[in-house]
Design an enzyme around this catalytic site. Structure first.
Site, short mmCIF file in Angstrom:
data_model
loop_
_atom_site.label_atom_id
_atom_site.label_comp_id
_atom_site.label_asym_id
_atom_site.label_seq_id
_atom_site.Cartn_x
_atom_site.Cartn_y
_atom_site.Cartn_z
N ASP A 1 0.81 -1.22 0.00
CA ASP A 1 0.00 0.00 0.00
C ASP A 1 0.85 1.27 0.00
O ASP A 1 0.32 2.38 0.05
CB ASP A 1 -0.96 0.01 1.20
CG ASP A 1 -0.22 -0.01 2.53
OD1 ASP A 1 1.04 0.00 2.52
OD2 ASP A 1 -0.89 -0.02 3.58
N GLY A 2 2.17 1.11 -0.02
CA GLY A 2 3.04 2.28 -0.10
C GLY A 2 3.68 2.67 1.23
O GLY A 2 4.61 3.47 1.27
N GLU A 3 3.18 2.10 2.33
CA GLU A 3 3.76 2.47 3.62
C GLU A 3 5.19 1.94 3.73
O GLU A 3 5.52 0.87 3.20
CB GLU A 3 2.90 1.91 4.77
CG GLU A 3 1.59 2.65 4.91
CD GLU A 3 0.79 2.22 6.14
OE1 GLU A 3 1.18 1.22 6.79
OE2 GLU A 3 -0.22 2.88 6.43
N LYS B 1 21.31 39.49 -2.15
CA LYS B 1 20.38 38.61 -2.87
C LYS B 1 18.93 38.98 -2.57
O LYS B 1 18.58 39.23 -1.41
CB LYS B 1 20.63 37.16 -2.45
CG LYS B 1 19.67 36.17 -3.06
CD LYS B 1 20.09 34.74 -2.81
CE LYS B 1 19.46 34.14 -1.58
NZ LYS B 1 19.77 32.72 -1.43
N GLN C 1 12.23 26.39 6.41
CA GLN C 1 10.87 26.88 6.73
C GLN C 1 10.81 27.08 8.25
O GLN C 1 10.10 26.37 8.97
CB GLN C 1 9.83 25.87 6.27
CG GLN C 1 9.79 25.72 4.74
CD GLN C 1 8.65 24.84 4.29
OE1 GLN C 1 7.54 24.94 4.82
NE2 GLN C 1 8.89 23.97 3.33
N HIS D 1 20.50 25.87 8.34
CA HIS D 1 20.38 27.17 7.67
C HIS D 1 20.41 28.31 8.69
O HIS D 1 21.08 29.32 8.48
CB HIS D 1 19.09 27.18 6.86
CG HIS D 1 18.89 28.46 6.12
ND1 HIS D 1 19.79 28.94 5.20
CD2 HIS D 1 17.88 29.37 6.18
CE1 HIS D 1 19.35 30.10 4.73
NE2 HIS D 1 18.21 30.37 5.31
C1 R5P Z 1 19.13 30.50 1.44
O1 R5P Z 1 19.29 31.63 1.91
C2 R5P Z 1 20.26 29.52 1.40
O2 R5P Z 1 21.36 30.00 2.07
C3 R5P Z 1 20.67 29.17 -0.04
O3 R5P Z 1 21.18 30.34 -0.65
C4 R5P Z 1 19.50 28.68 -0.82
O4 R5P Z 1 18.89 27.64 -0.12
C5 R5P Z 1 19.94 28.19 -2.18
O5 R5P Z 1 18.81 27.77 -2.87
P1 R5P Z 1 18.81 27.69 -4.45
O6 R5P Z 1 19.98 26.83 -4.85
O7 R5P Z 1 17.49 27.06 -4.78
O8 R5P Z 1 18.93 29.07 -5.00
#
Ligand code: R5P
Length: 292
Positions: free
Chosen positions: A33-35, A194, A100, A132
């Site tokens: 079933d995919g589990e 950026k 996130q 991050h």
């Molecule tokens: C975001 O601020 C991270 O430091 C990376 O710059 C980001 O995750 C890079 O994502 P992508 O390769 O999709 O531009």
């Protein structure tokens, strides 16, 4: 003992060698079933052994690069508990959903917190490599430690870089660029500005540093779609750069990222084995082992 998730098998093996601890065999299956069913069939024998070290601690190593690997990690933690291991340590070489880390719009979840809560429920301690934002460690219930592995990114660089510049594509990653420069031993530091317009569209504004006929090393924590890096490399090419080397801790390299970077003219892409790719030339095992 060291237990590996399916996406971190080479790193788990390197960690086992580094720590001189046994690497047990995990199996990854799927029901009709995919589990998913991630299991450690030999774990009861391993725990029953006289070796107190083996029985006392299980280190579950699993980058959560997908929903499946996240679930697999929860199952491996639980298998260790079920077998009676007293201390379960979870190593997240790459923590998925870490970007996130806030609710960016009304109604959005804090996904990093949601996954951290789930992982917390099955472990006594968490290690994660260069998240991050380090603040993500606070989402975990047991102690979570950020392991810094950026210094090793200088290792694969050629020794003869011409008047090098170490750049980050945004201000947030400049410390990584500094760490790589410091380990390399010489070079100027700078960063770009950026602006992200969407998941795949970013705009990079050049800085004032003169890159003409110089070798440039661009460092970021993650290369995901490659949009950030290829834009940054494009800016450098417009300004007469010599060679461009791209380094990152987490070479996610999703979709056509490698093609984008190749077309942008990068000399080489170097990453670590937090995500196992052809470009994962540096192992973070020694850095993780120091914390174990
Ligand atoms: C975001 O601020 C991270 O430091 C990376 O710059 C980001 O995750 C890079 O994502 P992508 O390769 O999709 O531009």
């Amino acid at each position: 003992m060291i237990i590996s998730g399916s996406a971190s098998q080479a790193l788990a093996a390197a960690l086992a060698r580094e720590l001189e601890e046994p690497l047990v065999t995990a199996e990854y299956d799927r029901f009709p079933d995919g589990e998913l069913l991630a299991a450690v069939p030999g774990i009861d024998d391993a725990v029953a052994t006289d070796d107190a070290v083996t029985a006392d601690r299980a280190v579950v190593v699993g980058s959560t690069v997908s929903s499946d690997t996240h679930l697999e990690l929860l199952q491996l933690q639980d298998a260790a508990r079920e077998a009676g291991v007293s201390d379960v340590v979870t190593v997240l070489p790459y923590m998925g959903y870490a970007r996130q880390d806030e609710a960016f719009e009304p109604g959005h979840p804090v996904s990093a917190r949601a996954v951290a809560r789930a992982i917390s429920s099955g472990t006594d301690r968490v290690l994660t490599v260069t998240p991050h934002e380090e603040a993500v460690c606070e989402f975990f219930e047991p102690t979570a430690t950020a392991v810094d592995a950026a210094g090793r990114l200088a290792e694969p660089l050629p020794e003869n870089l011409a008047d090098p510049v170490f750049l980050s594509p945004d201000a947030g990653a400049v410390e990584l660029a500094e760490t790589v420069r410091d380990t390399y031993g010489e070079g100027e530091i700078d960063y770009f500005e950026k602006v992200r317009h969407s998941g795949t569209e970013v705009e990079i504004s050049p800085s004032d540093v003169d890159v003409t006929d110089r070798d440039v090393v661009v460092t970021d924590d993650i290369i995901a779609t490659g949009s950030t890096m290829s834009e940054a490399v494009g800016v450098l090419q417009d300004r007469g750069v010599d060679r461009v080397f791209v380094t990152c801790v987490h070479p996610l390299l999703a979709s056509n990222a490698v093609t984008k970077l190749s077309r942008a003219g990068v000399e080489a892409i170097y990453g670590t084995d937090t995500i196992e790719r052809q470009q994962s030339t540096v192992s973070v095992a020694p850095a993780i082992a120091e914390h174990l």
